[in-house]
Design a protein around this motif. Sequence first.
Motif, PDB file in Angstrom:
ATOM      1  N   LEU A 339       0.827  -1.210   0.000  1.00  0.00           N
ATOM      2  CA  LEU A 339       0.000   0.000   0.000  1.00  0.00           C
ATOM      3  C   LEU A 339       0.858   1.254   0.000  1.00  0.00           C
ATOM      4  N   TRP A 340       1.909   1.276   0.840  1.00  0.00           N
ATOM      5  CA  TRP A 340       2.733   2.478   0.972  1.00  0.00           C
ATOM      6  C   TRP A 340       3.498   2.780  -0.314  1.00  0.00           C
ATOM      7  N   SER A 341       3.921   1.737  -1.023  1.00  0.00           N
ATOM      8  CA  SER A 341       4.755   1.951  -2.214  1.00  0.00           C
ATOM      9  C   SER A 341       3.957   1.939  -3.510  1.00  0.00           C
ATOM     10  N   ALA A 342       2.634   1.886  -3.431  1.00  0.00           N
ATOM     11  CA  ALA A 342       1.819   1.901  -4.645  1.00  0.00           C
ATOM     12  C   ALA A 342       2.122   3.139  -5.482  1.00  0.00           C
ATOM     13  N   ALA A 343       2.308   2.946  -6.787  1.00  0.00           N
ATOM     14  CA  ALA A 343       2.705   4.053  -7.660  1.00  0.00           C
ATOM     15  C   ALA A 343       1.519   4.819  -8.232  1.00  0.00           C
TER      16      ALA A 343
END
Length: 405
Positions: A339-343
């Motif tokens: 979730l945090w690294s979703a682009a």
Amino acid sequence: MPPDRNRTSNSQGRQKSCSECAKAKRRCDLRQPSCLRCTRQDLTCLYPPAPATTGTPSSHSASMTLESVADDDNLFSFDAPSYPNGHDVELLDFDFCGGLGSIYSFDDQLNGDVGGSLSLSRLNYLPGKLFSASHITPYAQSRVEYSIEQLKAAPAMMVFKNQTPWCHPNLYEDYMPRSLQDAHAACALYSSRNNANATFVARHITDHLKELLDSPVPTNSTELLARAQALVLYQIMLVFSGDIRYYGQVNALIRQLEDIGTRLQTVVMEETDPSDPLPLYPTIDARAAWKSFIFREAARRSLLILFHFLAMCNLMRGHLSSCSSHLATGNRVTLSAHLWSAASAFDFAVAWNEKKHHLVKELNFADVLETARADDIDIFGRMIMTGLMGIDDVKGWFHTRGGTY
């Protein structure tokens, strides 16, 4: 040569090292009233009395300024100042030894109710005496060293990637408050320091920090979060600069961080956690959910990292007092690297629907340890888990999940 210690006053015709340098077989610079090595290591510096005098030997002062820095013999590989052992700040709750399953067990470690191998300070530290990083045990070191390395890397990461493990790269996509703009610029200068510009950079950073501290605390939640993140970045630069010119503002900023943390906690407590699946088309709901997640989790992560860092600063200052356990009450953070690294909003929606995201409540990591995969945990999660468990246990957990630390 140091005053009152010339060759004619020494019956053996040569200078005598202080007792600590002589015992360690280290070269003594013979400074008065305390040599540089003793000053750096918080040792009592005693010179042998000259035969012609009857005065008592000089001793190391009972107080120490923040300009004193740790000697090369310290346990840590990083540069950290030796803080004065004051009593105006308590050790805060979101720290590195809360103990899995019980945040309150940290009180026992602080108050000496556990075995020596689990205590935070070495046996050679006496409460009330000067405290430096050399007094920290391997037990405590195993819980702070990883986080400290990540904190030290944060200013450069903010400059080159527009993010930190607690500040999402899209958090200020529409608007970055002035407080963080100035901190961002300060990080750029800090990352480009050299011998030629060191004085200018130090003056710029400390002057802008003073301006920020003199400005009123905002009430808007975005402005408040930006101010908290800016203060954390400034404190990182002050503490880990290795430059004496930065240390003067460390204590003042600690008090400001505590205040902004309390205010930010109110914002965090107001955030709610949705659980419904997200439609992949049209993406309007996914975009709204992604934007809400970015702010919510950046605020939660910033609050945790703020108190985590404060706890480390207080440990290095010798503040081994009881925790303020109320700070954990109601605290939540979502651990999901996906979730945090979703682009994009689409990637976020897919991760939200298909990946397990672990909602950690009040620092209870039981569900994470039981059900999470190695690729669920990003740098921020590793920092907090290492703080709670110690680096060896976290490495072991990652290995059992088929990952590497």
